[in-house]
Design a protein around this motif. Structure first.
Motif, PDB file in Angstrom:
ATOM      1  N   LEU A   1       0.837  -1.205   0.000  1.00 39.18           N
ATOM      2  CA  LEU A   1       0.000   0.000   0.000  1.00 39.18           C
ATOM      3  C   LEU A   1       0.871   1.255   0.000  1.00 39.18           C
TER       4      LEU A   1
ATOM      5  N   GLU B   1      -0.144   5.400 -17.008  1.00 35.92           N
ATOM      6  CA  GLU B   1      -0.899   6.238 -17.959  1.00 35.92           C
ATOM      7  C   GLU B   1      -1.365   7.566 -17.341  1.00 35.92           C
TER       8      GLU B   1
ATOM      9  N   LYS C   1       3.824   1.523  -1.376  1.00 34.94           N
ATOM     10  CA  LYS C   1       4.302   1.693  -2.758  1.00 34.94           C
ATOM     11  C   LYS C   1       3.202   2.270  -3.651  1.00 34.94           C
ATOM     12  N   ASN C   2       1.992   1.746  -3.486  1.00 42.31           N
ATOM     13  CA  ASN C   2       0.884   2.239  -4.309  1.00 42.31           C
ATOM     14  C   ASN C   2       0.613   3.719  -4.033  1.00 42.31           C
ATOM     15  N   THR C   3       0.819   4.123  -2.797  1.00 47.46           N
ATOM     16  CA  THR C   3       0.609   5.525  -2.444  1.00 47.46           C
ATOM     17  C   THR C   3       1.549   6.419  -3.241  1.00 47.46           C
TER      18      THR C   3
ATOM     19  N   TYR D   1       0.293   6.176  -7.007  1.00 49.28           N
ATOM     20  CA  TYR D   1      -1.005   6.801  -7.251  1.00 49.28           C
ATOM     21  C   TYR D   1      -1.224   7.965  -6.279  1.00 49.28           C
ATOM     22  N   PRO D   2      -0.528   9.078  -6.475  1.00 54.54           N
ATOM     23  CA  PRO D   2      -0.741  10.220  -5.583  1.00 54.54           C
ATOM     24  C   PRO D   2      -2.190  10.700  -5.699  1.00 54.54           C
ATOM     25  N   ILE D   3      -2.751  11.083  -4.573  1.00 55.46           N
ATOM     26  CA  ILE D   3      -4.168  11.471  -4.557  1.00 55.46           C
ATOM     27  C   ILE D   3      -4.448  12.588  -5.565  1.00 55.46           C
TER      28      ILE D   3
ATOM     29  N   SER E   1      -4.682  10.863  -9.039  1.00 54.34           N
ATOM     30  CA  SER E   1      -5.466   9.662  -9.292  1.00 54.34           C
ATOM     31  C   SER E   1      -6.882   9.745  -8.735  1.00 54.34           C
ATOM     32  N   LYS E   2      -7.225  10.835  -8.066  1.00 55.01           N
ATOM     33  CA  LYS E   2      -8.569  10.922  -7.486  1.00 55.01           C
ATOM     34  C   LYS E   2      -9.634  10.852  -8.591  1.00 55.01           C
ATOM     35  N   GLY E   3     -10.504   9.866  -8.466  1.00 56.50           N
ATOM     36  CA  GLY E   3     -11.580   9.733  -9.449  1.00 56.50           C
ATOM     37  C   GLY E   3     -11.107   9.257 -10.811  1.00 56.50           C
ATOM     38  N   GLN E   4      -9.842   8.847 -10.925  1.00 57.37           N
ATOM     39  CA  GLN E   4      -9.277   8.332 -12.178  1.00 57.37           C
ATOM     40  C   GLN E   4      -9.082   6.835 -12.072  1.00 57.37           C
ATOM     41  N   LYS E   5      -9.396   6.102 -13.127  1.00 55.32           N
ATOM     42  CA  LYS E   5      -9.176   4.656 -13.070  1.00 55.32           C
ATOM     43  C   LYS E   5      -7.966   4.236 -13.894  1.00 55.32           C
ATOM     44  N   ASP E   6      -7.213   5.187 -14.393  1.00 52.70           N
ATOM     45  CA  ASP E   6      -6.074   4.826 -15.229  1.00 52.70           C
ATOM     46  C   ASP E   6      -4.958   4.162 -14.424  1.00 52.70           C
ATOM     47  N   LYS E   7      -4.204   3.324 -15.097  1.00 54.48           N
ATOM     48  CA  LYS E   7      -3.021   2.712 -14.512  1.00 54.48           C
ATOM     49  C   LYS E   7      -1.971   3.795 -14.293  1.00 54.48           C
TER      50      LYS E   7
END
Lengths: 106, 106, 106, 106
Positions: free
Chosen positions: B83, B104, B85-87, B90-92, B95-101
């Motif tokens: 988690l 991307e 690493k994912n943080t 995928y910074p908030i 990535s908020k409301g985004q489903k992209d990898k």
């Protein structure tokens, strides 16, 4: 579980996390874990990719926990309940040292 | 975890449980879980197969726990580490409301 | 099939290509194909990734063909034989417009 | 391909066969194929389940062909195109007798 929910809620991701896509994500992450063993013996893979193994296994678990949360399930409880079913399907007397599926045991 | 180990040791199954076959088993069980959603919307599958969903999800988890045990890994620790690493990935803010990898995101 | 064999023989890869790892590779490539649909509706995925879809589907097929070749199987023949079995399991009268598995048809 | 289409059209199944569920079905069938190798060496599985291997491999192929048909793709063409890409990623000089992924080759 709290940390996982905090992570996804901070990103507003729950809107994408329907149960079908979570199940699909578990399969995808399971395959990424499996890929570490492709063309290799178990021991070779474990020695070569110790960090990746942790990460990929964690990914499978994170999606499993999210799906459980979506469905309102308690992880420990569903595991215990399934182990009890397996205990009936695989009685020690028949399955000790046997790798056959329960439908093939005799 | 103790109950899982007790279950497999009572059946002498640890001899078959090399890490490659455990990873393979996680994939197989993940697909059985996924099968409950085949040709269905998420909500339809959840309503139709509530018990099977519990069982199949539990099967995935049981093999994940066995693999973690084989590798001497602590479940909570590898999840927390992933988690984190994912943080970073995928910074908030992005990535908020985004489903992209994350590869991307921009 | 000839081109696939030429490709792998030029690289001396047949030594790694035991049937278990080929089956495992089919699952891995199938998951990469599936990943293109993660968090998306079918139409959205098809529009977004037309080239990747071709490549990932081709990867699944290439490993299927390699496995068939290893086992000495004729692709057309095993498909035809399986369709005949499915025809018995899914009689038109019962399964027309039904998405149920044959064990659930009545 | 004609026989596959005839089979599904006779059952009015094309309505359920969106590309996402077809991709999901490929993964599910790939896992059923993989299950034949669970806890076994390749040779042991091949000897024990010759008929099941044919059937499960055929199932993967049937769904691949259906997906190709949905997408208007020519099977031979996408395979040939992918083999050409692989030829660039895996030059014989570097990959002969090597099982490494192309991102790891040097």
């Amino acid at each position: 579980m709290d940390k996982i929910n905090e992570f996804r809620d901070a990103r507003d991701w729950r809107q994408f996390h329907n149960e079908k896509d979570l199940a699909l994500s578990i399969s995808i992450e399971a395959a990424e874990l499996l890929e570490l063993f492709q063309w290799k013996e178990a021991t070779e893979a474990v020695e070569k990719h110790p960090e990746n193994l942790k990460d990929e296994l964690a990914d499978v678990l994170i999606y499993c926990y999210m799906l459980a949360d979506n469905l309102g399930l308690d992880i420990d409880q569903i595991i215990e309940s399934k182990l009890n079913k397996n205990t009936s399907n695989y009685p020690i007397s028949k399955s000790k040292g046997q790798k056959d599926k329960y439908t093939e045991l005799n």
